[in-house]
Design a protein around this motif. Structure first.
Motif, PDB file in Angstrom:
ATOM      1  N   GLU A 194      34.122  60.686 -16.917  1.00  0.00           N
ATOM      2  CA  GLU A 194      33.867  59.549 -16.028  1.00  0.00           C
ATOM      3  C   GLU A 194      35.034  58.569 -15.958  1.00  0.00           C
ATOM      4  OE1 GLU A 194      29.736  58.016 -15.504  1.00  0.00           O
ATOM      5  OE2 GLU A 194      29.467  58.929 -17.476  1.00  0.00           O
ATOM      6  N   SER A 233      27.371  56.527 -14.881  1.00  0.00           N
ATOM      7  CA  SER A 233      27.203  55.329 -15.695  1.00  0.00           C
ATOM      8  C   SER A 233      27.274  54.077 -14.814  1.00  0.00           C
ATOM      9  CB  SER A 233      28.299  55.265 -16.750  1.00  0.00           C
ATOM     10  OG  SER A 233      29.563  55.149 -16.119  1.00  0.00           O
ATOM     11  N   ARG A 235      29.265  51.649 -14.883  1.00  0.00           N
ATOM     12  CA  ARG A 235      30.615  51.272 -14.460  1.00  0.00           C
ATOM     13  C   ARG A 235      31.040  52.042 -13.201  1.00  0.00           C
ATOM     14  NH1 ARG A 235      31.775  54.421 -19.127  1.00  0.00           N
ATOM     15  NH2 ARG A 235      33.221  56.168 -18.791  1.00  0.00           N
ATOM     16  N   TRP A 237      28.897  53.314 -10.967  1.00  0.00           N
ATOM     17  CA  TRP A 237      28.032  52.844  -9.881  1.00  0.00           C
ATOM     18  C   TRP A 237      28.558  51.525  -9.320  1.00  0.00           C
ATOM     19  CZ3 TRP A 237      25.089  48.549  -8.786  1.00  0.00           C
ATOM     20  CH2 TRP A 237      24.200  48.685  -7.716  1.00  0.00           C
ATOM     21  N   GLY A 258      35.088  50.279 -17.840  1.00  0.00           N
ATOM     22  CA  GLY A 258      34.444  50.470 -19.131  1.00  0.00           C
ATOM     23  C   GLY A 258      35.386  50.316 -20.297  1.00  0.00           C
TER      24      GLY A 258
END
Length: 267
Positions: A194, A233, A235, A237, A258
């Motif tokens: 991610e 997660s 962050r 989104w 993040g």
């Protein structure tokens, strides 16, 4: 003695190669080189034979050590002074800067410290020095046993952390367009990572490629749902939401990505 493990295993004394050709000897050398101290006989036996050591394992291990010492002695150095017997195991003594993996790790940690100090160009330079030592996956010609497999995973994680850290520093310096192509390849290689995807979405958006940024978010969301059964997660989104709203994203906002590699505790 100098040993390289980031790629094919290499061992040299001066200009003379002392690299063993036998697989089991290469496992012994690689494990000893990666250890900061003594490796026990039991650990070496586990690495060489895994769960099925022969009854003669200790004797065979001694034979491998003798063979390594002979190679070292043939290069003009006392093998017993380099590959030292300890109570219940062995230790290898390398020259200062004698292991590429150790130098690599020092450069990565220095990069993290420089990011934390907001010296982003210094961080880029430190990470690039680390990346220049990476000749491929760790000890690719060794066929690692269980202990070396753990070391390989640790080094691979350190490597991806160096890449993330360097790209993060590049983004902080406003070099969004220059890292887009690299991030495109990295997201393909790491479809579930991610943080790398967040860097890619941010780089695309800051390069004026809003539609591609939204497509990148859709791809990682699909991969996460299909492979792991989870949603992105918060962050990711929030980053997608900001792209949709065409907000002026701030590279310096930790919550968007993040946190940064320099803020993380090292493994």
């Amino acid at each position: 003695m100098h040993v390289k493990v980031l790629g094919t295993l290499s061992a040299r004394i001066g200009k003379i190669s002392v690299h063993p050709t036998a697989l089991k000897q290469r496992r012994v050398l690689a494990l000893l080189a990666l250890s900061a101290g003594m490796i026990s006989n039991d650990q070496l036996i586990e690495e060489i034979w895994e769960e099925t050591p022969p009854k003669s394992a200790v004797t065979a291990l001694q034979t491998y050590v003798l063979a390594l010492r002979k190679r070292i002695s043939d290069a003009g150095v006392d093998g017993k002074q380099v590959l030292v017997t300890r109570d219940g195991g062995y230790q290898i003594r390398l020259a200062d800067g004698g292991l590429d993996a150790r130098i690599f790790g020092e450069h990565v940690q220095n990069g993290h410290r420089l990011v934390a100090a907001r010296d982003f160009q210094g961080a880029v330079d430190a990470y690039r020095m680390a990346e220049s030592l990476w000749r491929g996956g760790p000890f690719t010609d060794v066929s690692p046993g269980p202990l070396l497999a753990i070391e390989a995973a640790r080094l691979e994680e350190l490597h991806i952390g160096a890449i993330e850290g360097r790209i993060e520093a590049e983004l902080r310096l406003g070099r969004h367009r220059s890292v887009v192509s690299e991030l495109s390849a990295l997201t393909a290689q790491h479809p579930l990572h991610e943080h790398i995807h967040a860097q890619y979405i941010l780089a695309l958006h800051r390069s004026g490629r809003r539609d591609q940024a939204l497509s990148a978010y859709s791809r990682v969301r699909t991969s996460l749902r299909r492979e792991l059964g989870v949603e992105p997660s918060p962050r990711l989104w929030h980053l997608q939401r900001d792209v949709l709203m065409a907000e002026n994203l701030s590279i310096n906002a930790n919550e968007e990505l993040g946190g940064y590699p320099g803020d993380r505790k090292s493994a």
